[in-house]
Design a protein around this motif. Structure first.
Motif, PDB file in Angstrom:
ATOM      1  N   GLU A   3       0.829  -1.205   0.000  1.00 28.71           N
ATOM      2  CA  GLU A   3       0.000   0.000   0.000  1.00 28.71           C
ATOM      3  C   GLU A   3       0.864   1.256   0.000  1.00 28.71           C
ATOM      4  N   GLU A   4       1.935   1.223   0.801  1.00 30.51           N
ATOM      5  CA  GLU A   4       2.746   2.432   0.951  1.00 30.51           C
ATOM      6  C   GLU A   4       4.103   2.071   1.535  1.00 30.51           C
ATOM      7  N   ILE A   5       5.133   2.799   1.119  1.00 30.19           N
ATOM      8  CA  ILE A   5       6.472   2.650   1.691  1.00 30.19           C
ATOM      9  C   ILE A   5       6.981   4.027   2.099  1.00 30.19           C
ATOM     10  N   GLU A   6       7.509   4.111   3.325  1.00 26.76           N
ATOM     11  CA  GLU A   6       8.119   5.341   3.816  1.00 26.76           C
ATOM     12  C   GLU A   6       9.620   5.129   3.980  1.00 26.76           C
ATOM     13  N   ILE A   7      10.404   6.065   3.449  1.00 28.87           N
ATOM     14  CA  ILE A   7      11.858   5.952   3.472  1.00 28.87           C
ATOM     15  C   ILE A   7      12.445   7.181   4.160  1.00 28.87           C
ATOM     16  N   SER A   8      13.391   6.940   5.065  1.00 33.12           N
ATOM     17  CA  SER A   8      14.076   8.047   5.750  1.00 33.12           C
ATOM     18  C   SER A   8      15.571   7.802   5.712  1.00 33.12           C
ATOM     19  N   LEU A  10      17.893   7.140   3.478  1.00 34.49           N
ATOM     20  CA  LEU A  10      18.466   6.011   2.751  1.00 34.49           C
ATOM     21  C   LEU A  10      19.120   6.539   1.484  1.00 34.49           C
ATOM     22  N   GLY A  11      20.445   6.428   1.404  1.00 31.32           N
ATOM     23  CA  GLY A  11      21.147   6.957   0.244  1.00 31.32           C
ATOM     24  C   GLY A  11      20.925   8.456   0.125  1.00 31.32           C
ATOM     25  N   VAL A  12      20.526   8.898  -1.079  1.00 37.94           N
ATOM     26  CA  VAL A  12      20.277  10.332  -1.293  1.00 37.94           C
ATOM     27  C   VAL A  12      18.859  10.726  -0.892  1.00 37.94           C
ATOM     28  N   ILE A  13      18.035   9.744  -0.524  1.00 43.64           N
ATOM     29  CA  ILE A  13      16.653  10.050  -0.153  1.00 43.64           C
ATOM     30  C   ILE A  13      16.593  10.434   1.322  1.00 43.64           C
ATOM     31  N   ALA A  14      16.194  11.690   1.577  1.00 43.08           N
ATOM     32  CA  ALA A  14      16.084  12.171   2.956  1.00 43.08           C
ATOM     33  C   ALA A  14      14.763  11.705   3.566  1.00 43.08           C
ATOM     34  N   GLU A  15      13.668  12.096   2.968  1.00 42.24           N
ATOM     35  CA  GLU A  15      12.342  11.684   3.415  1.00 42.24           C
ATOM     36  C   GLU A  15      11.487  11.467   2.182  1.00 42.24           C
ATOM     37  N   ALA A  16      10.844  10.320   2.104  1.00 45.14           N
ATOM     38  CA  ALA A  16       9.990  10.063   0.943  1.00 45.14           C
ATOM     39  C   ALA A  16       8.898   9.082   1.325  1.00 45.14           C
ATOM     40  N   THR A  17       7.713   9.326   0.764  1.00 43.21           N
ATOM     41  CA  THR A  17       6.588   8.402   0.925  1.00 43.21           C
ATOM     42  C   THR A  17       6.151   7.973  -0.460  1.00 43.21           C
ATOM     43  N   LEU A  18       6.095   6.651  -0.672  1.00 43.22           N
ATOM     44  CA  LEU A  18       5.691   6.102  -1.964  1.00 43.22           C
ATOM     45  C   LEU A  18       4.275   5.559  -1.841  1.00 43.22           C
ATOM     46  N   PRO A  19       3.283   6.275  -2.366  1.00 45.07           N
ATOM     47  CA  PRO A  19       1.925   5.723  -2.397  1.00 45.07           C
ATOM     48  C   PRO A  19       1.832   4.752  -3.581  1.00 45.07           C
ATOM     49  N   LEU A  20       1.619   3.478  -3.303  1.00 45.15           N
ATOM     50  CA  LEU A  20       1.673   2.472  -4.363  1.00 45.15           C
ATOM     51  C   LEU A  20       0.272   1.973  -4.714  1.00 45.15           C
ATOM     52  N   GLY A  21      -0.230   1.000  -3.982  1.00 48.78           N
ATOM     53  CA  GLY A  21      -1.577   0.520  -4.266  1.00 48.78           C
ATOM     54  C   GLY A  21      -1.618  -0.411  -5.463  1.00 48.78           C
ATOM     55  N   PRO A  22      -2.820  -0.797  -5.892  1.00 53.13           N
ATOM     56  CA  PRO A  22      -2.958  -1.783  -6.957  1.00 53.13           C
ATOM     57  C   PRO A  22      -2.558  -1.217  -8.322  1.00 53.13           C
ATOM     58  N   LEU A 514       5.250   7.774 -10.181  1.00 51.94           N
ATOM     59  CA  LEU A 514       6.000   8.445  -9.119  1.00 51.94           C
ATOM     60  C   LEU A 514       7.329   8.928  -9.683  1.00 51.94           C
ATOM     61  N   SER A 515       7.739  10.098  -9.256  1.00 54.07           N
ATOM     62  CA  SER A 515       9.004  10.662  -9.719  1.00 54.07           C
ATOM     63  C   SER A 515       9.921  10.924  -8.532  1.00 54.07           C
ATOM     64  N   VAL A 516      11.164  10.438  -8.663  1.00 49.87           N
ATOM     65  CA  VAL A 516      12.185  10.701  -7.652  1.00 49.87           C
ATOM     66  C   VAL A 516      12.891  11.984  -8.059  1.00 49.87           C
ATOM     67  N   SER A 527      16.890  13.793  -2.106  1.00 45.43           N
ATOM     68  CA  SER A 527      15.849  13.400  -3.053  1.00 45.43           C
ATOM     69  C   SER A 527      14.563  13.119  -2.307  1.00 45.43           C
ATOM     70  N   SER A 528      13.455  13.341  -3.012  1.00 45.27           N
ATOM     71  CA  SER A 528      12.135  13.031  -2.476  1.00 45.27           C
ATOM     72  C   SER A 528      11.326  12.387  -3.588  1.00 45.27           C
ATOM     73  N   VAL A 529      10.134  11.915  -3.237  1.00 45.28           N
ATOM     74  CA  VAL A 529       9.283  11.232  -4.215  1.00 45.28           C
ATOM     75  C   VAL A 529       7.967  11.981  -4.331  1.00 45.28           C
ATOM     76  N   THR A 530       7.529  12.189  -5.584  1.00 47.18           N
ATOM     77  CA  THR A 530       6.293  12.925  -5.847  1.00 47.18           C
ATOM     78  C   THR A 530       5.405  12.102  -6.770  1.00 47.18           C
ATOM     79  N   ARG A 531       4.123  12.062  -6.463  1.00 41.91           N
ATOM     80  CA  ARG A 531       3.167  11.431  -7.380  1.00 41.91           C
ATOM     81  C   ARG A 531       2.823  12.437  -8.471  1.00 41.91           C
ATOM     82  N   LEU A 532       2.932  11.985  -9.698  1.00 46.53           N
ATOM     83  CA  LEU A 532       2.712  12.872 -10.840  1.00 46.53           C
ATOM     84  C   LEU A 532       1.326  12.662 -11.445  1.00 46.53           C
TER      85      LEU A 532
END
Length: 572
Positions: A3-8, A10-22, A514-516, A527-532
């Motif tokens: 459903e969702e992954i939260e990253i803090s 990790l590598g160049v990603i400071a804070e990111a939430t990946l809304p995934l779903g089906p 999703l765009s990093v 880096s962060s993640v944005t839903r486009l």
């Protein structure tokens, strides 16, 4: 499904939430933005090896949290409960929410969380096989191995092979166990025969001696008595003479006690309080008389020829000492050796019968293994024919119209728990050429398409909840990339598909984009993640196509691809 992954951190990603779903999620971004960190994060959630180098510079630790939707019963739920975690049922469709977490410190230490509770990292790895199938460049390399190709064929065979292979493994395990026991008995036969001979000799020696429990202690006491025989005789005789003897000078004890009693009895009538004392003296007289009699009997029992008896006792003690030294460490152990020896001899003597029995069993098992292996081979060959044709059809749609895939199943003449089959995926790139192993006949881009074709075909019989592809389109472009996008969209009709890609032709077919995004203040890159959606998605597609987000021609092409992707999703 994730459903969702939260990253803090990790590598160049400071804070990111990946809304995934089906459906089909595409993850894009500039080179170096951290797209592969998404796959790394997922790998950590699935029990992958932790590496301190993945922790963002300056951060104390990296943390990844994932939220899954899983069945509220079954293998995953049971394993979570066994690990002490919880799942949260919701709705009326038998679904539940499962949280997984992983923390990696800058020193390289790692902690895992399953269902809200701390758990060994190995639990994440156990759950991974039932949650996600990850494909990356390393998996393309793995597809070149025969074992991976056999596993792919077995997945395609599904339930038809499952029962047949389970029957084969049952027979195979029994066959191996009987063979191992037979080999052990045969190899150790000489040693066991020697053990039986030694045991018989020991039992004969012990039986002839016939030791009794506690005999050694009794003999030691008797030897001590006989060794001091004269001293005992003198002591007993002196004691008896003191108590009662006509030869002793003066009165003996009995006479003195009797004299004292008579003296008191003469005056008892004058003072009645002396009566109890007189009675005590009477009792002393009886006791002294008894002791004197017993001393007489003891003296009579002392054999004047006790030295002969002592010699016999010492010989017996020497015999028992020898037995204890050889079969001890105690006399009770010697006697126990005799008792246990019979059962051990029955076991050793029964080896010949057991060897004959096992020889017959192994012969029967060998026939059963051959029959069961033949059944497994039959299923695999039937499946191989269907699978090869289906993969070939898929490759035709993936811009490889001249390629033909043949799944070859050969008897390798060696039995393992997986059967005796050597499975090879062969590819003929063009008509008129000989099929060659994938390791020799397919490029990296072709392997990507073959792998995707295999998953699309196999998913019909052995679906996986989530597929993750890391740049499965590497080395591919143009029409082939569009067909890869279509196939991924088709796969997403009955499974969650997550793709890290650099191709707009693939991303266009995603239902979730999703765009990093990489940002820098001149000192620190994050880096962060944005839903486009809407124009933002069109701009990203344009950048993927032309390298420029505001290119008019690129934008037109991007809109055309998005329309094609939307049309495909509607048809699907």
């Amino acid at each position: 499904m994730i459903e969702e992954i939260e990253i803090s951190d990790l590598g160049v990603i400071a804070e990111a939430t990946l809304p995934l779903g089906p459906g089909f999620t595409a993850i894009t971004g500039e080179t170096g933005a951290g797209k592969t960190m998404v796959v790394t994060a997922l790998g950590l959630l699935l029990g992958g090896r932790a590496d301190a180098a993945t922790v963002r510079s300056g951060a104390a630790n990296a943390r990844i949290d994932g939220r899954w939707v899983v069945p509220d019963s079954g293998i995953v739920a049971e394993r979570v409960v066994e690990a002490g975690g919880d799942i949260d049922p919701f709705g009326a469709d038998g679904e539940a929410e499962l949280t997984l977490g992983r923390t990696v410190t800058a020193e390289g230490r790692s902690r895992a969380q399953v269902g809200g509770r701390s758990a060994p990292v190995g639990v994440l790895a156990e759950l991974s096989g039932n949650l996600v199938a990850v494909h990356g460049q390393s998996d393309q390399i793995r597809l070149r191995s025969r074992s991976a190709q056999r596993d792919a064929l077995d997945r395609a065979a599904g339930d038809e092979l499952g029962a047949t292979l389970a029957r084969y493994r049952e027979v195979f395990d029994r066959w191996q166990a009987n063979k191992a026991e037979l080999e052990t008995l045969t190899r150790d036969r000489e040693a066991r025969e020697t053990e039986a001979e030694n045991l018989r000799a020991a039992m004969d020696e012990i039986e002839q001696a016939a030791p009794q429990p506690g005999e050694d202690e009794q003999l030691a006491a008797t030897a001590e008595r006989l060794t001091n025989l004269e001293e005992l005789r003198l002591a007993a005789a002196g004691a008896r003479e003191s108590l009662s003897t006509e030869l002793a000078e003066g009165d003996d004890v009995l006479a003195l006690i009797e004299s004292a009693r008579r003296s008191l009895e003469r005056v008892v009538g004058v003072d009645g309080s002396l009566q109890p004392i007189a009675e005590q003296l009477q009792n002393l007289s009886y006791l002294a008389s008894e002791a004197a009699g017993e001393l007489s009997s003891y003296l009579a029992s002392l054999d004047a020829d006790g030295s002969n008896e002592l010699e016999a006792i010492n010989e017996r003690r020497a015999l028992l000492t020898t037995l204890v030294r050889k079969h001890g460490p105690t006399l009770d152990d010697v006697i126990a050796t005799l008792e246990r020896g019979s059962a051990r001899l029955l076991e050793l003597d029964g080896d010949s019968d057991r060897i004959d029995e096992l020889t017959t069993r192994v012969e029967n098992d060998t026939r059963d293994v051959e029959e069961a292996a033949s059944a497994v081979t039959g299923v695999r060959r039937r499946t191989a024919e269907r699978l090869g044709a289906a993969i070939t059809d898929e490759l035709s749609a993936l811009a490889m119209p001249d390629a033909t895939v043949v799944v070859d199943v050969e008897d390798k003449g060696e039995y393992t728990r997986s059967g005796r089959d050597d499975v090879a995926f062969l590819m003929r790139p063009h008509a008129g050429t000989e099929p060659r192993p994938l390791s020799k006949g397919a490029s990296g881009g072709e392997l990507s398409r073959v792998m995707l074709a295999i998953e699309v075909v196999i998913s019909a019989s052995d679906p996986v909840p989530t597929y993750v592809f890391d740049e499965v389109d590497a080395g591919v472009g143009g029409a082939a990339a569009i067909e890869i996008g279509r196939r991924l969209a088709r796969l997403a009709q009955h499974a969650q598909v997550i793709v890290v890609t650099h191709l707009a032709q693939v991303a266009a077919f995603a239902s979730n984009h999703l765009s990093v995004v990489k940002e820098s203040d001149g000192f620190v890159t994050a880096s962060s993640v944005t839903r486009l959606q809407g124009d933002d998605r069109t701009a990203e597609m344009t950048r993927l196509l032309s390298g420029l987000a505001d290119s008019d021609s690129g934008r037109a092409h991007a809109e055309e691809l998005l329309d094609l992707g939307a049309e495909t999703q509607m048809i699907g």
